[in-house]
Design a protein around this motif. Structure first.
Motif, mmCIF file in Angstrom:
data_model
loop_
_atom_site.group_PDB
_atom_site.id
_atom_site.type_symbol
_atom_site.label_atom_id
_atom_site.label_comp_id
_atom_site.label_asym_id
_atom_site.label_seq_id
_atom_site.Cartn_x
_atom_site.Cartn_y
_atom_site.Cartn_z
ATOM 1 N N GLY A 33 0.822 -1.193 0.000
ATOM 2 C CA GLY A 33 0.000 0.000 0.000
ATOM 3 C C GLY A 33 0.864 1.255 0.000
ATOM 4 O O GLY A 33 2.007 1.238 0.457
ATOM 5 N N LEU A 34 0.301 2.351 -0.544
ATOM 6 C CA LEU A 34 0.985 3.645 -0.469
ATOM 7 C C LEU A 34 0.253 4.462 0.586
ATOM 8 O O LEU A 34 -0.854 4.945 0.361
ATOM 9 C CB LEU A 34 0.960 4.349 -1.822
ATOM 10 N N ALA A 35 0.899 4.602 1.759
ATOM 11 C CA ALA A 35 0.199 5.126 2.933
ATOM 12 C C ALA A 35 0.477 6.602 3.185
ATOM 13 O O ALA A 35 1.550 7.115 2.874
ATOM 14 C CB ALA A 35 0.618 4.318 4.160
ATOM 15 N N ALA A 36 -0.520 7.270 3.767
ATOM 16 C CA ALA A 36 -0.362 8.634 4.281
ATOM 17 C C ALA A 36 -1.367 8.809 5.421
ATOM 18 O O ALA A 36 -2.365 8.089 5.495
ATOM 19 C CB ALA A 36 -0.632 9.664 3.182
ATOM 20 N N ILE A 47 -0.640 11.063 -2.175
ATOM 21 C CA ILE A 47 -0.930 9.710 -2.690
ATOM 22 C C ILE A 47 -1.483 9.820 -4.115
ATOM 23 O O ILE A 47 -1.036 9.129 -5.032
ATOM 24 C CB ILE A 47 -1.978 8.990 -1.805
ATOM 25 N N PHE A 48 -2.475 10.715 -4.277
ATOM 26 C CA PHE A 48 -3.101 10.868 -5.592
ATOM 27 C C PHE A 48 -2.081 11.328 -6.630
ATOM 28 O O PHE A 48 -2.090 10.868 -7.771
ATOM 29 C CB PHE A 48 -4.272 11.857 -5.509
ATOM 30 N N GLU A 49 -1.176 12.222 -6.206
ATOM 31 C CA GLU A 49 -0.168 12.718 -7.144
ATOM 32 C C GLU A 49 0.793 11.608 -7.556
ATOM 33 O O GLU A 49 1.065 11.426 -8.736
ATOM 34 C CB GLU A 49 0.632 13.865 -6.521
ATOM 35 N N ALA A 50 1.314 10.880 -6.560
ATOM 36 C CA ALA A 50 2.319 9.852 -6.863
ATOM 37 C C ALA A 50 1.748 8.766 -7.769
ATOM 38 O O ALA A 50 2.421 8.259 -8.662
ATOM 39 C CB ALA A 50 2.842 9.232 -5.569
ATOM 40 N N LYS A 51 0.492 8.407 -7.552
ATOM 41 C CA LYS A 51 -0.134 7.333 -8.335
ATOM 42 C C LYS A 51 -0.768 7.830 -9.627
ATOM 43 O O LYS A 51 -1.211 7.023 -10.440
ATOM 44 C CB LYS A 51 -1.260 6.684 -7.507
ATOM 45 N N GLU A 52 -0.879 9.164 -9.757
ATOM 46 C CA GLU A 52 -1.680 9.765 -10.841
ATOM 47 C C GLU A 52 -3.087 9.175 -10.822
ATOM 48 O O GLU A 52 -3.648 8.778 -11.839
ATOM 49 C CB GLU A 52 -1.012 9.566 -12.196
ATOM 50 N N VAL A 127 1.405 1.598 11.916
ATOM 51 C CA VAL A 127 0.155 2.327 12.149
ATOM 52 C C VAL A 127 -0.135 2.433 13.656
ATOM 53 O O VAL A 127 -0.665 3.443 14.138
ATOM 54 C CB VAL A 127 -1.015 1.698 11.353
ATOM 55 N N ARG A 128 0.278 1.406 14.405
ATOM 56 C CA ARG A 128 0.033 1.436 15.856
ATOM 57 C C ARG A 128 0.914 2.496 16.523
ATOM 58 O O ARG A 128 0.452 3.276 17.343
ATOM 59 C CB ARG A 128 0.319 0.052 16.449
ATOM 60 N N LYS A 129 2.183 2.537 16.119
ATOM 61 C CA LYS A 129 3.082 3.525 16.733
ATOM 62 C C LYS A 129 2.716 4.945 16.311
ATOM 63 O O LYS A 129 2.852 5.884 17.082
ATOM 64 C CB LYS A 129 4.533 3.216 16.377
ATOM 65 N N LEU A 130 2.284 5.084 15.073
ATOM 66 C CA LEU A 130 1.869 6.405 14.603
ATOM 67 C C LEU A 130 0.601 6.836 15.336
ATOM 68 O O LEU A 130 0.387 8.014 15.598
ATOM 69 C CB LEU A 130 1.611 6.328 13.097
ATOM 70 N N ASN A 131 -0.248 5.847 15.613
ATOM 71 C CA ASN A 131 -1.513 6.071 16.298
ATOM 72 C C ASN A 131 -2.428 7.049 15.571
ATOM 73 O O ASN A 131 -3.084 7.902 16.180
ATOM 74 C CB ASN A 131 -1.263 6.527 17.749
ATOM 75 N N ARG A 132 -2.423 6.938 14.260
ATOM 76 C CA ARG A 132 -3.327 7.695 13.380
ATOM 77 C C ARG A 132 -3.821 6.732 12.306
ATOM 78 O O ARG A 132 -3.067 5.848 11.907
ATOM 79 C CB ARG A 132 -2.561 8.821 12.656
ATOM 80 N N PRO A 133 -5.037 6.878 11.831
ATOM 81 C CA PRO A 133 -5.465 6.042 10.700
ATOM 82 C C PRO A 133 -4.662 6.373 9.446
ATOM 83 O O PRO A 133 -4.299 7.538 9.221
ATOM 84 C CB PRO A 133 -6.938 6.399 10.531
ATOM 85 N N LEU A 134 -4.378 5.360 8.632
ATOM 86 C CA LEU A 134 -3.605 5.564 7.409
ATOM 87 C C LEU A 134 -4.480 5.283 6.185
ATOM 88 O O LEU A 134 -5.077 4.209 6.083
ATOM 89 C CB LEU A 134 -2.405 4.614 7.367
ATOM 90 N N ALA A 135 -4.540 6.254 5.281
ATOM 91 C CA ALA A 135 -5.155 5.988 3.979
ATOM 92 C C ALA A 135 -4.113 5.276 3.139
ATOM 93 O O ALA A 135 -2.953 5.698 3.113
ATOM 94 C CB ALA A 135 -5.558 7.298 3.305
#
Ligand code: TXA
Ligand code: MG
Length: 326
Positions: A33-36, A47-52, A127-135
């Motif tokens: 996945g390409l996460a942000a 994400i949208f830019e990198a993937k076009e 994702v757990r350490k970041l403790n934020r949801p990832l798109a």
């Protein structure tokens, strides 16, 4: 931009970049996945830019833990809770009504948000350490074959993203199953590793739309497309190859030794559809690199994960055969 590839042991780098609003490619149990940070619209825009990727195509949000679900969505259905209980963490995405906090760019303006919880150790740790949801959509250029190794991601997005975390080949090899539930009905938006057969004990399973219908998000008719022309056949035994052409074959059953085909990739020598799914995108990519005139893919038996592979074959061939069906 230089793209760095690091091992799973160095995922602290990923956490730092994500915290700074950057995108990072991460392994999941399905595909890379390409996460942000899902709650940071500027990060998601990258994400949208990198993937076009066109902005009308919404993203899946990956949770740090179960509690985080209530922050981004409202869960009204008991059936949804039962599915989470059984299949999370794992390759099942569920569509819920979204809360205000989820930026429009994530859901392409929809009132719903698609959510899952990855079971991959590395993804989970980040994702757990970041403790934020990832798109995180699949880490390929829009419309192309989904990546199942770090090398695939590199081939797709080198120079467009700062970091790829290498967690080896992914386990399932195809993307998560996407469902939406209402009353006792489970509408399947995208078939995947959690099969209709596995969902049936929980409620009535319905196909959301015919797989090659235009219009709805997640249902784009052309997807997973190789550059080489691809056609799908019921059985290779009934296919007579045109002479003088370089033809590659993607098959489930064996084609025997004396084949007229230039290259043959067999998805599973032991006839195991799960192994076929794990090999599917990699072998399609390998065939696409062979400079062939044509790739001929054989449909799998239409059951279990075979049905999910057949859906992807239909989309991969749709560009070359608009009348193709799943
Ligand atoms: O296994 C997976 O699901 C992978 C890994 C990285 O988690 N992700 C993935 O994301 O396959 P992506 O973006 O390649 O596919 C997500 C699909 C898209 O077809 C999108 O249209 C659909 O999910 N989708 C997202 N949000 C939706 C929503 N609210 N309603 C309907 N479809 C939605
Ligand atoms: Mg994708």
């Amino acid at each position: 931009m230089k793209t760095e590839v690091v091992s799973a042991q160095e995922c602290a780098k990923a956490i730092k970049l994500l915290r700074d609003g950057e995108v990072v490619a991460l392994p999941t149990e399905t595909v890379y996945g390409l996460a942000a940070d899902a709650l940071n619209p500027d990060a998601v825009a990258k994400i949208f830019e990198a993937k076009e990727r066109p902005r009308f195509d919404p993203l899946i949000v990956h949770l740090p833990n179960r509690e985080a679900l209530d922050e981004i969505a409202t869960v009204e259905s008991r059936l949804a809770r039962e599915l989470m209980e059984k299949f999370w963490p794992g390759p099942l995405t569920i569509i819920f009504s979204k809360r205000e906090i989820v930026p429009d760019i994530v859901t392409a303006g929809l009132e719903t948000v698609a959510v899952r919880m990855s079971a991959h150790l590395t993804f989970h740790e980040v994702v757990r350490k970041l403790n934020r949801p990832l798109a995180a959509p699949s880490a390929n250029q829009f419309g192309r074959i989904s990546p199942t190794t770090a090398q695939h991601v590199f081939d797709e997005l080198n120079g467009r993203i700062p970091l790829i975390v290498d967690g080896g080949a992914t386990e399932h090899g195809i993307e998560s199953t996407i469902v939406q539930v209402a009353n006792r009905v489970i509408a399947v938006w995208r078939r995947g590793p959690i099969t209709d057969e596995m969902l049936r004990p929980f409620g009535e399973v319905r196909e959301q739309t015919s797989p090659v219908t235009v219009g709805a998000p997640g249902q784009l008719p052309t997807h997973y497309a190789p550059r080489t022309k691809l056609i799908v056949v019921e059985s290779l035994r009934e296919f007579s190859p045109p002479s003088g052409k370089g033809i590659g074959v993607l098959c489930f059953s064996s084609v025997g030794d004396a084949t007229p085909f230039a290259v043959v990739r067999q998805l599973s020598e032991r006839g195991d559809p799960r192994q076929a799914a794990a090999n599917f995108f990699r072998m399609l990519r390998e065939l696409d690199r062979e400079d062939l005139d044509l790739i001929v893919a054989e449909r799998l038996p239409e059951e279990g994960i075979g049905a999910a592979i057949n859906d992807r074959l239909a989309r991969a061939s749709a560009r070359f055969d608009p009348s193709s069906r799943a």
